[in-house]
Design a protein around this motif. Structure first.
Motif, PDB file in Angstrom:
ATOM      1  N   THR A  76    -107.587  31.607  -6.581  1.00 15.81           N
ATOM      2  CA  THR A  76    -106.864  31.878  -7.824  1.00 15.81           C
ATOM      3  C   THR A  76    -106.784  33.386  -8.026  1.00 15.81           C
ATOM      4  O   THR A  76    -107.773  34.097  -7.840  1.00 15.81           O
ATOM      5  N   TYR A  77    -105.599  33.841  -8.390  1.00 10.76           N
ATOM      6  CA  TYR A  77    -105.321  35.266  -8.559  1.00 10.76           C
ATOM      7  C   TYR A  77    -104.628  35.526  -9.884  1.00 10.76           C
ATOM      8  O   TYR A  77    -104.019  34.636 -10.471  1.00 10.76           O
ATOM      9  N   ALA A  78    -104.684  36.797 -10.286  1.00 14.32           N
ATOM     10  CA  ALA A  78    -103.833  37.293 -11.368  1.00 14.32           C
ATOM     11  C   ALA A  78    -102.964  38.391 -10.779  1.00 14.32           C
ATOM     12  O   ALA A  78    -103.443  39.234 -10.021  1.00 14.32           O
ATOM     13  N   ALA A  79    -101.689  38.346 -11.111  1.00 14.51           N
ATOM     14  CA  ALA A  79    -100.758  39.422 -10.755  1.00 14.51           C
ATOM     15  C   ALA A  79    -100.603  40.274 -12.008  1.00 14.51           C
ATOM     16  O   ALA A  79    -100.309  39.763 -13.091  1.00 14.51           O
ATOM     17  N   GLY A 111     -91.445  29.897  -6.239  1.00 15.00           N
ATOM     18  CA  GLY A 111     -90.537  29.990  -5.094  1.00 15.00           C
ATOM     19  C   GLY A 111     -91.167  30.678  -3.889  1.00 15.00           C
ATOM     20  O   GLY A 111     -90.760  30.459  -2.752  1.00 15.00           O
ATOM     21  N   LEU A 112     -92.174  31.507  -4.130  1.00 11.54           N
ATOM     22  CA  LEU A 112     -92.891  32.169  -3.033  1.00 11.54           C
ATOM     23  C   LEU A 112     -93.965  31.260  -2.443  1.00 11.54           C
ATOM     24  O   LEU A 112     -94.687  31.670  -1.533  1.00 11.54           O
ATOM     25  N   GLY A 113     -94.073  30.040  -2.983  1.00 11.79           N
ATOM     26  CA  GLY A 113     -95.005  29.071  -2.420  1.00 11.79           C
ATOM     27  C   GLY A 113     -96.351  28.987  -3.113  1.00 11.79           C
ATOM     28  O   GLY A 113     -97.264  28.325  -2.625  1.00 11.79           O
ATOM     29  N   HIS A 114     -96.469  29.646  -4.261  1.00 10.04           N
ATOM     30  CA  HIS A 114     -97.742  29.609  -4.984  1.00 10.04           C
ATOM     31  C   HIS A 114     -97.746  28.439  -5.959  1.00 10.04           C
ATOM     32  O   HIS A 114     -96.700  27.943  -6.367  1.00 10.04           O
ATOM     33  N   SER A 115     -98.944  28.006  -6.336  1.00  8.20           N
ATOM     34  CA  SER A 115     -99.059  26.871  -7.251  1.00  8.20           C
ATOM     35  C   SER A 115     -99.891  27.272  -8.461  1.00  8.20           C
ATOM     36  O   SER A 115    -100.437  28.372  -8.525  1.00  8.20           O
ATOM     37  N   THR A 153    -102.323  30.254  -7.784  1.00  3.35           N
ATOM     38  CA  THR A 153    -103.209  30.007  -6.647  1.00  3.35           C
ATOM     39  C   THR A 153    -102.397  30.157  -5.369  1.00  3.35           C
ATOM     40  O   THR A 153    -101.179  29.923  -5.352  1.00  3.35           O
ATOM     41  N   SER A 154    -103.108  30.556  -4.317  1.00  4.41           N
ATOM     42  CA  SER A 154    -102.451  30.803  -3.039  1.00  4.41           C
ATOM     43  C   SER A 154    -103.414  30.492  -1.900  1.00  4.41           C
ATOM     44  O   SER A 154    -104.633  30.579  -2.058  1.00  4.41           O
ATOM     45  N   GLU A 155    -102.849  30.174  -0.763  1.00  2.56           N
ATOM     46  CA  GLU A 155    -103.625  29.976   0.461  1.00  2.56           C
ATOM     47  C   GLU A 155    -104.043  31.318   1.057  1.00  2.56           C
ATOM     48  O   GLU A 155    -104.972  31.384   1.846  1.00  2.56           O
ATOM     49  N   SER A 156    -103.350  32.380   0.703  1.00  5.53           N
ATOM     50  CA  SER A 156    -103.618  33.705   1.251  1.00  5.53           C
ATOM     51  C   SER A 156    -104.916  34.287   0.689  1.00  5.53           C
ATOM     52  O   SER A 156    -105.291  34.007  -0.448  1.00  5.53           O
ATOM     53  N   ASP A 157    -105.565  35.105   1.499  1.00  5.95           N
ATOM     54  CA  ASP A 157    -106.749  35.819   1.011  1.00  5.95           C
ATOM     55  C   ASP A 157    -106.522  37.336   1.031  1.00  5.95           C
ATOM     56  O   ASP A 157    -107.458  38.113   1.021  1.00  5.95           O
ATOM     57  N   ASP A 158    -105.256  37.744   1.049  1.00  5.52           N
ATOM     58  CA  ASP A 158    -104.898  39.155   1.170  1.00  5.52           C
ATOM     59  C   ASP A 158    -104.188  39.631  -0.100  1.00  5.52           C
ATOM     60  O   ASP A 158    -102.976  39.464  -0.253  1.00  5.52           O
ATOM     61  N   GLU A 159    -104.950  40.235  -1.008  1.00  3.58           N
ATOM     62  CA  GLU A 159    -104.390  40.687  -2.284  1.00  3.58           C
ATOM     63  C   GLU A 159    -103.239  41.672  -2.096  1.00  3.58           C
ATOM     64  O   GLU A 159    -102.221  41.582  -2.785  1.00  3.58           O
TER      65      GLU A 159
END
Length: 182
Positions: A4-7, A31-35, A49-55
């Protein structure tokens, strides 16, 4: 595994300029694939939330998408829930006893060393104070940001040249921690 991230978008929806409607920002992130996408306020805070671990990559991807969609560049920092919690927990000021408008956090794109702040004489701004944290600066401004001379000095040209910085008041800091809880 998802994270989970905050932009944190810098300088949007201020004085009717650089408008990024939050509904469109949510659409863009989805649209970028985040949920799990949600937004907070109109000032450029989104949780996802994202599968990526690269902020850094997530931030750059969102910057490109915003520029493509809205036609202007927006500096964007993406920070994990764990980082946001750690910054809130490390606050050197008595946050629980202060009003949200008295305490602010400026998030940086990279670590900032004390040498950058050497030109400032902290005693000249008392009772206002600042402290450095992990890619963050805590600002205590007892009369609020609008009346803060220290905030003006910190925003001055050159201190943070080459670094993306965006600030949030303590109420927003706390709300982002709550919204990014796993």
């Amino acid at each position: 595994m998802t994270t989970t991230y905050a932009a944190l978008l810098r300088g949007i929806n201020v004085s009717g300029r650089r408008k990024v409607p939050m509904a469109e920002l949510r659409e863009l992130l989805t649209g970028l694939g985040h949920s799990g996408v949600s937004t907070l306020l109109q000032s450029g805070n989104a949780v996802f939330t994202s599968e990526s671990d690269d902020e850094a990559s997530l931030g750059a991807e969102l910057e490109r998408a915003i520029e493509e969609r809205f036609g202007f560049a927006v500096d964007t920092l993406v920070r994990s829930a764990a980082y946001l919690r750690a910054v809130a927990d490390a606050c050197p000021f008595p946050a629980a006893t202060l009003e949200g408008k008295q305490l602010h956090v400026t998030y940086f794109s990279e670590p900032v060393g004390p040498e950058r702040l050497a030109p400032l004489d902290p005693a000249a701004y008392l009772p206002e104070e600042f402290r450095l944290g992990d890619r963050a600066l805590y600002l205590y401004a007892p009369d609020g940001l609008g009346r803060s001379k220290l905030a003006g000095a910190l925003a001055g040209p050159g201190l943070f040249k080459g670094i993306t910085a965006t600030s949030r008041n303590w109420n927003t800091v706390v709300k982002l921690v709550e919204l990014t809880r796993d």
